[in-house]
Design an enzyme around this catalytic site. Structure first.
Site, mmCIF file in Angstrom:
data_model
loop_
_atom_site.group_PDB
_atom_site.id
_atom_site.type_symbol
_atom_site.label_atom_id
_atom_site.label_comp_id
_atom_site.label_asym_id
_atom_site.label_seq_id
_atom_site.Cartn_x
_atom_site.Cartn_y
_atom_site.Cartn_z
ATOM 1 N N GLN A 91 2.465 -43.793 26.952
ATOM 2 C CA GLN A 91 2.074 -44.706 28.026
ATOM 3 C C GLN A 91 3.349 -45.301 28.605
ATOM 4 O O GLN A 91 4.202 -45.761 27.843
ATOM 5 C CB GLN A 91 1.179 -45.814 27.469
ATOM 6 C CG GLN A 91 0.384 -46.533 28.529
ATOM 7 C CD GLN A 91 -0.921 -45.824 28.832
ATOM 8 O OE1 GLN A 91 -1.759 -45.673 27.966
ATOM 9 N NE2 GLN A 91 -1.094 -45.355 30.069
ATOM 10 N N THR A 124 0.594 -48.153 21.468
ATOM 11 C CA THR A 124 0.200 -47.189 20.437
ATOM 12 C C THR A 124 -0.544 -46.016 21.081
ATOM 13 O O THR A 124 -1.298 -45.307 20.435
ATOM 14 C CB THR A 124 -0.594 -47.919 19.334
ATOM 15 O OG1 THR A 124 0.204 -49.017 18.875
ATOM 16 C CG2 THR A 124 -0.867 -47.047 18.117
ATOM 17 N N HIS A 125 -0.344 -45.832 22.372
ATOM 18 C CA HIS A 125 -1.057 -44.785 23.098
ATOM 19 C C HIS A 125 -0.305 -43.457 23.077
ATOM 20 O O HIS A 125 0.145 -42.961 24.097
ATOM 21 C CB HIS A 125 -1.312 -45.227 24.544
ATOM 22 C CG HIS A 125 -1.955 -46.579 24.633
ATOM 23 N ND1 HIS A 125 -2.027 -47.294 25.789
ATOM 24 C CD2 HIS A 125 -2.560 -47.346 23.692
ATOM 25 C CE1 HIS A 125 -2.646 -48.449 25.554
ATOM 26 N NE2 HIS A 125 -2.970 -48.494 24.284
ATOM 27 N N ASN A 126 -0.190 -42.899 21.882
ATOM 28 C CA ASN A 126 0.348 -41.543 21.756
ATOM 29 C C ASN A 126 -0.785 -40.570 22.019
ATOM 30 O O ASN A 126 -1.907 -40.772 21.539
ATOM 31 C CB ASN A 126 0.886 -41.325 20.343
ATOM 32 C CG ASN A 126 2.034 -42.254 20.030
ATOM 33 O OD1 ASN A 126 3.141 -42.052 20.505
ATOM 34 N ND2 ASN A 126 1.759 -43.286 19.248
#
Lengths: 238, 589
Positions: free
Chosen positions: B348, B515-517
């Site tokens: 992100q 934490t938007h992997n």
């Protein structure tokens, strides 16, 4: 569930009272309390607190450092009188200080700043090595350990570390300072249960009310209005 | 030797959002399901209670709910020719561990992707010509459309009790909601949370500039709500302790609160915690995963659990690691661009601003992590990219930062970080600041990928995942453009002082970002460019279903969890209504 509701009710009651009483008492009482604590270093020194992780030399460094980072003034007592040295000692003795949840397998390489911390040292080991390096540099530069420097020299020394201009032997003064500042701030602003933020001085200073039970009934009432209450900590709920 | 256990209908690896949803849907359909979770169990009444959860040091700084890097981490480098080094303590992103996974500590921002996001390559080609897409931008259409997924978005909304304001109800635009969103079949289950002061100022400024502000859709119930599982969720207390911690009020949706209570009562379900799956046992000839092997961390014993269906519901990195270790699907080869497993990793691309108002009392410690206001005018293909030199975008938000005193204090840049002047500035600004964010997309690039690290290993002796990632020119241009637009809104709010906060040139693993992997086991219509088909079924193992954001072909300008949950329901539906009756490939590649 029953155990849970009792402290919450007790708290809600307390919050209501505090909400009305604030305007009168706190704002005057606060600087007075701070001033009283600012006078206290001599008393504190006479009764050294038991140490869990730091030795006496390291403790003296930490006290001098946190008192320079957070000096006593009308806003708060000094860092050590706020319990920050105690906090740091206990944190370094905690599972975190011992490297819990940290990947420590080699091989070790310096890496790029983007890759983050790359040492094998636990936080406790890092601070121990860092304090030794800082004191060695301080002796070389000023002729004394850091805690024996004058207040002005301490400020100058910490600035040199912050900028990475203090040339420690085999240790990054910039990285050391960054971690020292971070843990000092944690000690100033974390719940008093950990030994820092004594008497919630950090929270009082900025006007953080600590733990609420709920703000659902206050959220709109205090829109764009000062909300000043006696801060509550974990112990106040327990 | 591993002890071989009795075969079950399905085994679920990882008990976060997708694992819990799949386990629930499969048991509901009558299947016997075992859930394997390497972390600890967590129960709302026991673990999410006052005063313990309102402890910033424990949860936000010492990361109580996050993965244990002493046993597992990943390695990272910016570029394929750099030396990757282990992430010794996670920072930029914070995957959770234990029952509930990252679904306990998330902020609750609950979004749907745009209809055009699902066919982004085609949309760009139609609007700007196929040649406009740079060669190294490996974006793909999703193999599922917004309209197909909508009923499952709705299902997930009604599991979580999302609070929000519809902006497009069955094709009718509703002012005050997000008028850019795809048509919803129903309203949000709950009304929006009460907006913050800063959010209201932002909305007013944005509206005056001709934009379309609306309340942040969020999985934090604004009122008590009975969800689709019959579980009563609580109402938000505006306590300010949201991110990185659990919700004491059971108002923030988590697997633990919304699904697990019914799953625990289900006789067809068995939960095994501290059960770390090290291996998928793959029969390449049969194109099946016959069993999984796990270590019971309580006794050190290894067990082999055979299962008819294997649901891989680990975090993004775990999913990719499992497939690479088992040899399921061709590993992505950066040199040639061939192969699929590990391909199209995305993230992100967030940036933002901070603003200070000396005459406003923000009281930001009250509120949730996200009772802010947003605009979506510069997301995806909601605006014309002709001549801009980039694709993608993101929503803007002005959130309540919840101002926790250790991590949430804001100061104008250049203020001393310690000493008397720092103290005075901190006292002056603590309650008078707010933060803005641009939730930028990351359009996949051939240089950003996941593979196995050649050097570093986890506690089971398996190679760690190696992340190779840096921001692309496209994404930097996109982010700068968004910040320029955001600056116009911030200025219009008339702050005493403000600062735009662009992204650094290189992605860094250290400070928290998101934490938007996503990506690495992406879904697609063609096995040559994807790992799983439209039902999240692996092309190379028909009884293996891979869940979570690892299946995103690229990351769009929104938080991923809404789409992760919708895909879980969509995939579960395919398993229970199609695969169960005739096991085999559901799509022929």
């Amino acid at each position: 569930m029953a155990e849970e509701t009792i402290p919450r009710r007790k708290f809600l009651l307390g919050a209501g009272i505090a909400g009305t009483a604030v305007a009168t008492g706190l704002s005057q009482a606060e600087p007075a309390a701070a001033a009283a604590q600012a006078q206290a270093p001599a008393a504190a020194a006479a009764q050294p607190e038991p140490l869990l992780a730091l030795n006496e030399t390291e403790h003296a460094f930490v006290v001098a450092a946190v008192d320079t980072l957070i000096p006593a003034d009308e806003l708060s007592p000094s860092g050590s009188d706020c319990g920050i040295a105690t906090f740091i000692d206990r944190q370094l003795a905690s599972a975190w200080g011992g490297g819990a949840k940290m990947y420590r397998a080699g091989p070790f390489h310096k890496g790029k700043p983007e890759q983050g911390y790359q040492l094998a040292l636990t936080p406790a080991e890092f601070f121990s090595a860092g304090i030794a390096a800082a004191n060695a540099w301080s002796r070389k530069t000023y002729g004394h350990d850091f805690d024996r420097l004058s207040p002005d020299q301490r400020v100058e020394a910490l600035k040199a570390m912050q900028d990475g201009k203090a040339e420690f032997a085999d240790f990054s003064s910039r990285a050391f300072f960054a971690r020292l500042l971070a843990i000092a701030m944690e000690g100033f602003f974390s719940d008093p249960i950990y030994g820092g933020n004594r008497n919630k001085v950090g929270w009082r200073m900025i006007g953080f009310p600590g733990l609420p039970a709920t703000y659902i009934n206050l959220y709109e009432e205090y829109r764009d209005k000062p909300y000043v209450v006696e801060p509550r900590s974990i112990a106040d709920f327990s | 030797m591993a002890t071989k256990l009795k075969e079950v209908d399905a085994v679920v690896v990882g008990m976060g959002w997708t694992g819990a949803i799949l386990a629930r849907e499969l048991t509901k359909a009558g299947l016997q399901v075992v859930g394997l979770e390497r972390g600890q169990d967590r129960v709302p009444g026991g673990d999410f209670v006052l005063p313990a959860v309102r402890d910033e040091l424990r949860y936000s700084q010492r990361l109580e709910l996050m993965m244990d890097n002493s046993t597992d981490t990943l390695t990272f480098r910016n570029r394929p020719d750099d030396q990757a080094l282990p992430v010794r303590r996670i920072g930029a992103f914070l995957p959770g561990e234990g029952v509930g996974g990252s679904g306990i500590h998330w902020g609750g921002l609950h979004w749907r992707f745009l209809p055009t996001d699902f066919r982004i390559r085609s949309t760009i080609a139609e609007r700007y010509g196929a040649k406009a897409i740079p060669d190294d931008m490996t974006i793909q259409d999703w193999p599922v459309s917004f309209d197909e997924l909508e009923p499952y978005y709705d299902r997930f909304d009604k599991l979580c009790g999302v609070s929000g304001q519809a902006g497009n109800l069955r094709g009718t635009r509703i002012e005050g909601g997000n008028v850019f969103e795809g048509p919803r079949s129903d309203h949000y289950p709950n009304k929006p949370l009460i907006p913050s002061s800063a959010g209201l100022m932002f909305a007013s400024a944005a509206r005056n500039l001709g934009y379309h502000p609306f309340p942040m859709p969020i999985s934090i119930n604004s009122a008590p709500y009975v969800n689709r599982e019959g579980i009563t969720l609580g109402a938000c207390e505006y306590c300010g302790f949201c991110n990185r911690t659990a919700c004491e009020a059971n108002a923030k949706a988590s697997p633990n609160v919304t699904v697990m209570p019914v799953l625990r009562l289900e006789p067809k379900f068995e939960l095994r915690t501290r059960a770390w799956v090290g291996k998928l046992n793959y029969d390449k000839a049969a194109k099946k995963v016959v069993s999984v092997t796990y270590t019971d961390l309580r006794n050190g014993e290894e067990y082999e659990q055979p299962a008819g269906i294997v649901v891989l519901a680990s975090y993004v990195f775990g999913n990719v690691q499992h497939l690479l270790l088992a040899g399921i699907g061709a590993p992505y080869d950066h040199a040639t661009g061939n192969g699929v497993v590990g391909r199209n990793y995305a993230y992100q691309f967030e940036a933002g601003a901070q603003a200070f108002f000396d005459d406003k009392h923000m009281n930001s410690y009250m509120g949730s992590a996200a009772n802010g206001m947003c605009i979506d005018d510069f997301n995806g293909e909601n605006f014309d990219h002709a001549g801009l030199g980039f694709f993608g975008g993101g929503y803007f938000s002005c959130n309540t930062p919840a101002a926790p005193p250790i991590s949430g204090r804001m100061l104008p840049h250049g203020t001393p970080l310690w000493g008397p002047e720092w103290k005075r500035a901190t006292v002056k600004w603590y309650n008078h600041a707010c933060r803005f964010g641009t939730e930028g997309s990351v359009y996949a690039n051939r240089d950003n990928y996941l593979d196995l690290d050649p050097t570093y290993k986890d506690a089971l002796g398996r190679p760690l995942i190696r992340l190779t990632y840096n921001g692309t020119d496209n994404d930097h241009k996109m982010s700068r453009y968004l910040l320029g637009k955001l600056e116009g809104i911030v200025k219009a709010m008339n702050p005493t002082h403000y600062e735009m906060e662009p992204r650094p040139k290189n992605f860094t693993i250290v400070p928290y970002q998101s934490t938007h992997n996503t990506g690495g086991t992406i879904m697609g219509a063609d096995p040559k460019t994807s790992v799983v088909n439209r039902y999240l079924q692996a092309w190379d193992a028909h009884n293996l279903f891979v869940e979570g954001a690892s299946v995103f072909p690229q990351q769009h300008g929104y938080n991923p969890t809404g789409t992760v949950g919708a895909l879980a329901y969509w995939s579960a539906q395919a398993i229970t209504t199609q695969y169960r009756n005739s096991p085999g490939p559901l799509v022929h590649g």
